[in-house]
Design a protein around this motif. Structure first.
Motif, mmCIF file in Angstrom:
data_model
loop_
_atom_site.group_PDB
_atom_site.id
_atom_site.type_symbol
_atom_site.label_atom_id
_atom_site.label_comp_id
_atom_site.label_asym_id
_atom_site.label_seq_id
_atom_site.Cartn_x
_atom_site.Cartn_y
_atom_site.Cartn_z
ATOM 1 N N GLY A 125 0.809 -1.210 0.000
ATOM 2 C CA GLY A 125 0.000 0.000 0.000
ATOM 3 C C GLY A 125 0.839 1.255 0.000
ATOM 4 O O GLY A 125 2.059 1.222 -0.096
ATOM 5 N N ASN A 126 0.198 2.395 0.114
ATOM 6 C CA ASN A 126 0.890 3.670 0.060
ATOM 7 C C ASN A 126 1.235 4.207 1.444
ATOM 8 O O ASN A 126 1.263 5.409 1.661
ATOM 9 C CB ASN A 126 0.021 4.692 -0.686
ATOM 10 N N PHE A 127 1.456 3.276 2.383
ATOM 11 C CA PHE A 127 1.818 3.740 3.710
ATOM 12 C C PHE A 127 3.283 3.454 3.990
ATOM 13 O O PHE A 127 3.680 3.260 5.117
ATOM 14 C CB PHE A 127 0.928 3.081 4.781
ATOM 15 N N GLY A 128 4.082 3.421 2.937
ATOM 16 C CA GLY A 128 5.519 3.204 3.092
ATOM 17 C C GLY A 128 6.175 4.387 3.750
ATOM 18 O O GLY A 128 5.567 5.426 3.978
ATOM 19 N N PRO A 129 7.444 4.260 4.079
ATOM 20 C CA PRO A 129 8.158 5.345 4.747
ATOM 21 C C PRO A 129 8.108 6.621 3.913
ATOM 22 O O PRO A 129 8.468 6.622 2.751
ATOM 23 C CB PRO A 129 9.594 4.807 4.847
ATOM 24 N N GLN A 130 7.624 7.675 4.501
ATOM 25 C CA GLN A 130 7.529 8.960 3.829
ATOM 26 C C GLN A 130 8.261 10.010 4.651
ATOM 27 O O GLN A 130 8.430 9.865 5.860
ATOM 28 C CB GLN A 130 6.051 9.385 3.681
ATOM 29 N N PRO A 131 8.693 11.091 4.006
ATOM 30 C CA PRO A 131 9.330 12.154 4.773
ATOM 31 C C PRO A 131 8.402 12.652 5.873
ATOM 32 O O PRO A 131 7.232 12.947 5.628
ATOM 33 C CB PRO A 131 9.569 13.238 3.717
ATOM 34 N N GLY A 132 8.910 12.707 7.069
ATOM 35 C CA GLY A 132 8.106 13.200 8.178
ATOM 36 C C GLY A 132 7.229 12.149 8.808
ATOM 37 O O GLY A 132 6.334 12.463 9.576
ATOM 38 N N LYS A 186 -1.432 -6.593 6.728
ATOM 39 C CA LYS A 186 -1.205 -5.183 6.385
ATOM 40 C C LYS A 186 -0.957 -4.362 7.652
ATOM 41 O O LYS A 186 -0.097 -3.473 7.685
ATOM 42 C CB LYS A 186 -2.404 -4.634 5.614
ATOM 43 N N LEU A 187 -1.713 -4.667 8.699
ATOM 44 C CA LEU A 187 -1.517 -3.976 9.976
ATOM 45 C C LEU A 187 -0.133 -4.299 10.545
ATOM 46 O O LEU A 187 0.585 -3.397 11.023
ATOM 47 C CB LEU A 187 -2.609 -4.395 10.960
ATOM 48 N N ALA A 188 0.264 -5.570 10.501
ATOM 49 C CA ALA A 188 1.585 -5.966 11.005
ATOM 50 C C ALA A 188 2.691 -5.303 10.195
ATOM 51 O O ALA A 188 3.726 -4.909 10.736
ATOM 52 C CB ALA A 188 1.721 -7.486 10.961
ATOM 53 N N GLU A 189 2.483 -5.173 8.904
ATOM 54 C CA GLU A 189 3.488 -4.532 8.048
ATOM 55 C C GLU A 189 3.679 -3.062 8.438
ATOM 56 O O GLU A 189 4.806 -2.571 8.520
ATOM 57 C CB GLU A 189 3.054 -4.638 6.590
ATOM 58 N N ARG A 190 2.580 -2.372 8.692
ATOM 59 C CA ARG A 190 2.686 -0.967 9.125
ATOM 60 C C ARG A 190 3.402 -0.867 10.467
ATOM 61 O O ARG A 190 4.186 0.059 10.712
ATOM 62 C CB ARG A 190 1.290 -0.326 9.214
ATOM 63 N N MET A 191 3.165 -1.829 11.339
ATOM 64 C CA MET A 191 3.839 -1.856 12.640
ATOM 65 C C MET A 191 5.353 -1.997 12.460
ATOM 66 O O MET A 191 6.143 -1.290 13.104
ATOM 67 C CB MET A 191 3.279 -3.012 13.474
ATOM 68 N N VAL A 192 5.782 -2.889 11.561
ATOM 69 C CA VAL A 192 7.215 -3.102 11.311
ATOM 70 C C VAL A 192 7.847 -1.850 10.715
ATOM 71 O O VAL A 192 8.945 -1.439 11.099
ATOM 72 C CB VAL A 192 7.417 -4.318 10.385
ATOM 73 N N ILE A 193 7.159 -1.218 9.759
ATOM 74 C CA ILE A 193 7.681 -0.001 9.127
ATOM 75 C C ILE A 193 7.865 1.099 10.160
ATOM 76 O O ILE A 193 8.896 1.790 10.193
ATOM 77 C CB ILE A 193 6.731 0.467 8.005
ATOM 78 N N SER A 194 6.879 1.269 11.021
ATOM 79 C CA SER A 194 6.952 2.309 12.050
ATOM 80 C C SER A 194 8.106 2.042 13.011
ATOM 81 O O SER A 194 8.827 2.958 13.411
ATOM 82 C CB SER A 194 5.622 2.373 12.812
#
Length: 722
Positions: free
Chosen positions: A213-220, A497-505
């Motif tokens: 999805g489009n919740f990858g690492p973004q500036p800020g 998808k939720l776990a993926e966002r957790m790892v990215i954060s």
């Protein structure tokens, strides 16, 4: 609706006996083919069939297909040139024709199309041949009139050395490629990037969209993070017009270098003593590739590595992910903390990424606050080298845009992708950088200098693990016999998808990024703990208020696998998890993410004796490969998780991840026999009011929490080691 074709004049027999012999069929087919080539002006309704030698030719009645029949068969031919028996019978029934008539019509039509195609190809070849012949004559004439610049006498082509002749051919080929790319780029130069979104390859909707999805690492990402003066990613703007031809030429040369480096052996690549990896011979490299981005800056070190693997992903999907900054940074979230596309110079041709050019900035990380991130400004170029063969290369643009404080530049780095059977791809990765690593903490210096921290092996093993994760996420043959396995397809997607966002954060929050301002707490008697604050406002994926992040890294004389197995096991969780308050931790559900049992997303329940904490849920992802392992978790709301398990949108579930990153210490080759570098990190909401001031008491509490966790882990693992 359709234009009538040569087939309009086709004549076919009205009466087709059921017991037609093979010889009759062959004769009928020949007759049909002959009749198909007749002109529309031929109005004969009776034709002679059979051998010319037959003194008594037989007459058969023929008729023309109606315009409606021809149009219907023409339309069907466009969709399916080779209908099967069932389709032919269906057509014959609809058009009131015999199945054999339909069969012969399609045979004749295919022959006609083949002949037209061959005629077109022959015409093109003749034209090209005439052009080459004319060029050859022109060159011969020029050579016959050429004279030697030294003596003034005549010269001959034989005087040109073989090497010079080879170089001229090579230069001509490279110039042709540069001209082609320049022509493509000219369409887009000077126009806003937003008007030219990246084109997706012309393939069906890929079954790997989960977690892309489009919740990858973004500036800020992550709230109120202030950029420091050294933030390269934010300080660089898009290239100016005058730089674009140079960027294109640099990209083409980089592609040539990458493909050669990926395939060459000794003496360019030397095998190390244990035979596990390749080491670049720098002197041979400079002799082989004298051009490029210039000499190595003073104080910089060379890091070069090469690695190959076969991964479970289609080559087209893999190219698409590498050329989409959001998908790429999400797939490699453990390595890429931030990434941005500044400008798209070319989206490629023919509806795919062949010839695509993007100017990018990225920040590469190791999951520890003790290793500074590496910022790079570069161009990414994608090229198809043949059927099922692609390459993607990066090359730094620092020479075009000198930036003070740059500590890393990328020489041609990237990967070659080869299509394999059954949806697999072979990937050969080359990582070649020059870096000033003097800011690396002594604890991590050996890991970084050995190339294990940022090298090709880490990229390839991460890719392999993530491809397994995506493939298993889309699996439909889930066994229902195992207790706790989530079989609901939509529920699996949402939970992953939720776990993926957790790892990215977690990964974005634990690195020494230029956007982070870590404060070191000393005098604790334990390893240094670094803390920073974030303000979370209007972020549906994070609770509002002030979030305190705390992290520490330390060495343990225990192999990474031992630490990983200990931390991910719910049965040993009460030995280190202070927040579970001594409660019994039980796994409620899990999703396997690959062949290694350690790659798993779990939903845990803490049955605490404290009634205020009863039935607390924990979402946890554990993942491991030979270069790094993670155990990341976050408390989750029961109501929110029920929505997710039923396939609801996971982006609105508030998460504050904590966890562990485990790396080999660089001393035991692959870290099997050596020690481990363990990073422990917590994100805790210390005040639900975003404008509140951080109290020293909150900092002391978090510092005490992380120090106690470290001591418990050391105590438990030292007992295991003993």
């Amino acid at each position: 609706m359709f234009q009538s074709s040569m087939m309009d004049g086709q004549l076919l027999p009205l009466d087709m006996p059921q017991n037609t012999s093979k010889s009759d069929l062959a004769r009928i087919r020949d007759d049909d083919f002959d009749s198909a080539t007749k002109s529309d002006s031929d109005n004969n309704h009776e034709l002679v069939s059979g051998d010319d030698q037959d003194p008594r030719p037989k007459k058969k009645r023929y008729h023309r297909h109606t315009q409606h029949q021809i149009q219907e068969m023409e339309a069907f031919f466009k969709e399916c040139p080779h209908p099967d028996d069932k389709q032919r019978k269906e057509l014959s029934r609809e058009l009131n024709l015999e199945p054999l008539q339909v069969k012969f019509w399609f045979q004749n039509k295919r022959t006609q199309m083949k002949n037209q195609h061959e005629r077109h190809e022959n015409t093109q070849l003749r034209t090209e041949n005439e052009k080459l012949r004319a060029d050859n004559m022109r060159y011969r004439e020029a050579l016959s009139n050429a004279s030697c610049p030294n003596c003034g006498g005549p010269t001959a082509i034989g005087e040109m050395s073989f090497d010079e002749h080879h170089l001229r051919l090579e230069n001509a080929r490279l110039r042709e490629e540069i001209d082609r790319i320049s022509a493509i780029a000219a369409k887009y130069v000077g126009k806003p990037v937003v008007n030219y979104p990246l084109l997706s390859p012309p393939v069906p909707s890929r079954p790997l969209e989960l977690g892309m999805g489009n919740f990858g690492p973004q500036p800020g990402l992550g709230g109120d993070i202030h950029a420091s003066t050294g933030d390269l990613i934010r300080s660089i703007s898009s290239p100016i017009e005058a730089e674009k031809p140079m960027i294109i030429e640099l990209a083409v040369a980089a592609m040539e270098e990458l493909t050669r480096m990926a395939q060459m052996g000794e003496p360019l690549w030397m095998t190390n003593l244990d035979g596990s990896s390749h080491v670049l011979n720098e002197d041979e490299y400079l002799r082989t590739f004298p051009r490029g981005i210039g000499p190595k800056p003073a104080g910089f070190k060379c890091e070069a590595s090469r690695e190959s693997a076969v991964v479970i992903m289609n080559h087209i999907n893999l190219v698409e992910i590498l050329m989409d900054v959001n998908q790429w940074s999400t797939l490699f979230s453990g390595i890429v903390s931030r990434a941005m596309t500044l400008e798209v110079l070319s989206t490629g041709v023919a509806g795919n990424y062949n010839g695509a050019l993007q100017v990018m900035t990225s920040e590469f990380q190791v999951p520890s606050p003790l290793v500074p991130t590496r910022e790079s400004y570069y161009v990414r170029y994608c090229k198809q080298h043949g059927d099922g063969k692609w390459a993607v290369v990066d090359i730094s643009l620092d020479d075009l845009c000198p930036t003070p404080g740059v500590r890393c530049r990328r020489r041609p780095s990237g990967c070659l992708i080869q299509e394999m059977p059954n949806g697999y791809s072979k990937v050969t990765w080359v990582e070649h950088v020059e870096v000033d690593d003097r800011g690396v903490h002594n604890l991590y210096r050996q890991l970084v200098s050995s190339g294990q921290a940022f090298g090709a092996k880490r990229w390839v093993t991460t890719l392999d693990r993530q491809c397994e994760r995506l493939a298993s996420a889309m699996a439909t043959n889930i066994s229902t016999g195992d207790v706790g396995v989530i079989t609901n397809q939509e529920g699996r997607k949402s939970m992953l998808k939720l776990a993926e966002r957790m790892v990215i954060s977690f990964c974005a929050g634990v690195s020494a990024s230029t956007t982070h301002t870590w404060t070191t707490l000393s005098g604790t008697g334990a390893d240094d703990v670094r803390v920073m604050t974030r303000k979370s406002i209007d972020d549906p994926g994070r609770p509002p208020g002030i979030v305190l992040s705390a992290a520490t890294s330390f060495w343990l004389p225990v192999p990474p696998k031992t630490i990983f197995d200990f931390l991910r096991d719910e049965n040993s969780r009460n030995e280190w998890d202070i927040l579970s308050n001594g409660g019994v931790v039980q796994e409620m559900a899990h999703i396997a993410n690959g062949h290694d049992t350690g790659n798993c997303v779990s939903l845990l329940r803490v049955n605490s004796t404290n009634s205020s904490q009863s039935n607390m849920l924990i979402l946890q992802e554990s993942c491991t490969d030979p270069t790094v392992s993670f155990v990341i978790y976050a408390p989750v709301d029961i109501v929110a998780m029920n929505v997710v398990l039923n396939g609801g949108d996971p982006d609105y579930v508030a998460l504050l991840p904590s966890g562990f990153a485990i790396l080999p210490d660089g001393g035991g080759g692959e870290g099997v026999s050596g020690g481990s570098l363990l990073t422990v990190a917590f994100q805790i909401l210390v005040d639900s009011v975003p404008t509140a001031k951080l109290s020293l008491g909150s900092v002391a509490t978090v510092n005490n929490l992380i120090a106690c966790t470290v001591e418990r882990i050391k105590a438990s693992l030292s007992c295991d080691a003993a």
